[in-house]
Design an enzyme around this catalytic site. Structure first.
Site, short mmCIF file in Angstrom:
data_model
loop_
_atom_site.label_atom_id
_atom_site.label_comp_id
_atom_site.label_asym_id
_atom_site.label_seq_id
_atom_site.Cartn_x
_atom_site.Cartn_y
_atom_site.Cartn_z
N HIS A 126 0.82 -1.22 0.00
CA HIS A 126 0.00 0.00 0.00
C HIS A 126 0.85 1.26 0.00
CE1 HIS A 126 -3.43 -2.60 1.86
NE2 HIS A 126 -3.35 -2.74 0.56
N CYS A 159 6.36 21.01 -2.39
CA CYS A 159 7.65 20.68 -2.97
C CYS A 159 8.61 21.87 -2.85
CB CYS A 159 7.43 20.33 -4.45
SG CYS A 159 8.92 20.02 -5.38
N SER A 200 -2.80 -9.32 10.58
CA SER A 200 -3.74 -8.97 9.51
C SER A 200 -4.99 -9.81 9.67
CB SER A 200 -3.12 -9.22 8.14
OG SER A 200 -4.11 -9.01 7.14
N SER A 201 -6.13 -9.16 9.62
CA SER A 201 -7.39 -9.91 9.69
C SER A 201 -7.79 -10.46 8.33
CB SER A 201 -8.50 -9.01 10.24
OG SER A 201 -8.20 -8.65 11.57
#
Ligand SMILES: [Zn+2]
Length: 261
Positions: A126, A159, A200-201
């Site tokens: 992710h 930036c 993690s489920s």
């Protein structure tokens, strides 16, 4: 020091499987980082995801049209991520990799804590909050100082080169997972003969399908998660406990080489 574990026999069995594995790969989720102070922000009940506002704020469309709203929403999470340090579970995985017992960590987390702990083969499905991309000149920059300044001053992080808003390199709702990361993850899934799920489920795809694919290719599964998962019934061993506690005990057991081969 590691406290006594409620399931010493299962810890020893898991450690034995990890020692015997030809290729051990881990998948980690939010549950590994909660002890580091990062809320499970995709889970209901954690506070951050509870209202639909948040769901909308963290979508790609919303970011494009209303980045102020995204940054306002993400501010508390960003503050916690910048302060977070790896816990015993991250360190255990890094130690296992250094000892040649673990080949790769695939993670759903964006906190960068596996890399901070010293893990090297880390696949961030992710993305990562530790880097950002300028929406104007597409320069990729480390976020630490940028976000510190932003947290202190408000507004939006910009930036240094062109002044455009930067977008943290995290995958928002409606955004595709990075293809290269997904491909690397799939290669490890094919290569492994033992797959370890930590914190993690297994509710968010496509990460959730990786252990299923590994099992389908003949790998054994070990699952460490406080809540039950849909794959518990297909796992060789399941620990419904805190990840840090279980992993520290497992790494101790695997790395001490007390048990006969
Ligand atoms: Zn720029």
């Amino acid at each position: 020091m590691v406290g006594p574990t409620p399931h010493p026999t299962e810890t020893q069995r898991a450690a034995r499987m990890m020692r015997d594995a030809r290729c051990l790969v881990a998948l980690t989720g939010a549950g590994i980082s909660t002890l580091s102070g990062i809320p499970d922000f995709r889970s209901a009940g954690s506070g951050l995801w509870e209202d639909c506002e948040a769901m909308t704020a963290a979508s790609l469309t919303s970011f494009r049209h209303n980045p102020e709203r995204f940054f306002e929403w993400v501010r508390p999470l960003a503050a916690r991520m910048l302060q977070a340090r790896p816990n015993a579970a991250h360190r255990a995985l890094a130690a296992l990799e250094h000892a040649g017992r673990l080949r790769a960590v695939i993670t759903q987390n964006v906190d960068g804590l596996h890399l901070q702990a010293g893990s090297q083969e880390v696949i961030e499905l992710h993305g990562s909050f530790r880097q950002a991309t300028c929406t104007g000149c597409f320069a990729v920059v480390p976020t630490e100082q940028l976000l510190e300044h932003w947290l202190a001053s408000g507004g939006m992080p910009r930036c240094a080169q062109c002044g455009c808003v930067v977008k943290p390199n995290v995958i928002l709702f409606g955004e595709q997972l990075p293809h290269a990361a997904m491909q690397r993850a799939c290669e490890w899934v094919q290569a492994c003969d033992l797959f370890l799920v930590v914190g993690s489920s297994l509710e968010v795809n496509p990460a959730a399908s990786l252990p299923y694919q590994a099992r389908g290719s003949g790998a054994e599964l070990i699952i460490v998660n406080r809540q039950p998962t849909y794959l518990d019934c297909r796992a060789a061993l399941v620990f419904h406990q805190e990840a840090a506690e279980v992993l520290a005990a497992l790494a101790d057991e695997v790395l001490c080489d007390r048990a006969p081969a």
